[in-house]
Design an enzyme around this catalytic site. Sequence first.
Site, PDB file in Angstrom:
ATOM      1  N   HIS A  96       0.845  -1.200   0.000  1.00 51.71           N
ATOM      2  CA  HIS A  96       0.000   0.000   0.000  1.00 51.71           C
ATOM      3  C   HIS A  96       0.881   1.251   0.000  1.00 51.71           C
ATOM      4  O   HIS A  96       1.888   1.297   0.703  1.00 51.71           O
ATOM      5  CB  HIS A  96      -0.937  -0.005   1.209  1.00 51.71           C
ATOM      6  CG  HIS A  96      -2.025   1.005   1.077  1.00 51.71           C
ATOM      7  ND1 HIS A  96      -1.808   2.347   1.286  1.00 51.71           N
ATOM      8  CD2 HIS A  96      -3.319   0.881   0.706  1.00 51.71           C
ATOM      9  CE1 HIS A  96      -2.943   3.002   1.051  1.00 51.71           C
ATOM     10  NE2 HIS A  96      -3.867   2.126   0.706  1.00 51.71           N
ATOM     11  N   GLU A 146      -4.078   1.171  -7.896  1.00 54.67           N
ATOM     12  CA  GLU A 146      -4.479   2.207  -6.943  1.00 54.67           C
ATOM     13  C   GLU A 146      -3.509   3.381  -7.017  1.00 54.67           C
ATOM     14  O   GLU A 146      -2.476   3.393  -6.350  1.00 54.67           O
ATOM     15  CB  GLU A 146      -4.517   1.645  -5.513  1.00 54.67           C
ATOM     16  CG  GLU A 146      -5.013   2.673  -4.525  1.00 54.67           C
ATOM     17  CD  GLU A 146      -5.315   2.084  -3.164  1.00 54.67           C
ATOM     18  OE1 GLU A 146      -6.485   1.825  -2.895  1.00 54.67           O
ATOM     19  OE2 GLU A 146      -4.370   1.893  -2.375  1.00 54.67           O
TER      20      GLU A 146
END
Length: 224
Positions: A96, A146
């Site tokens: 992430h 993302e």
Amino acid sequence: MKDILLIANWKMNPGTAKEAQELFETVANAVEGVAGVKVVLCPPFVYIPEIVRAAPSVALGVGGQDCFWEGKGAFTGEVSPSMLKELGCEYVILGHSERAKYLGETEDMVQKKVAAALSADLKVVLCVGENEQTPADRENLIVVYEPEWAISTEGGRAADVSRVAEKVAAMRKTFKAGPILYGGSVDSSNIASFLKEAGVQGALVGGASLNAAEFISLVKNAAM
Ligand code: PGA
């Protein structure tokens, strides 16, 4: 057809175990009967045992938000893939962008984590940003496009559906079989267009997964 995958990334929320339990129970009760969608909750580590205890009965998946690349040892503060697995986690989010931003996590570290988590038989939800290479197929690997700028806390603007469609088509050249998801300001109002028009098989959801009513609508809209 495979189920649509909705991964709820709770990040470092909510602030108390009681709130976590309440969020879990409200979501679990509402999404239990929704067909065609697999919901995976990724709470902070400390809330995982309580949620795993209740989750199997309601067909929700549970995952961690990170793990280390060794099985055990002198690595203060870290949690190993096998520990997550033993706890009952089926999934782990890796790579992430917030971990790179706040903790200096590098691409090399992410690669080591991916290898270790796959060896521990976890399903890896790997976040790939704008400039990173899409990996080739590996069993149990799920890739999320993302872009950092699309994350709600970074400015709150989801990527255009057409941009996601283009990116997903490019990613498909190397990542041929597994699911590709989109992440970044996904909510109940835009989930259907990402699924229908961008060719993704699901989403990684941050902010919208912390509001039970909003997340339940998102799950229902994804199933339609
Ligand atoms: P967001 O977060 O849905 O709040 O944009 C997504 C993520 O950071 O994984």
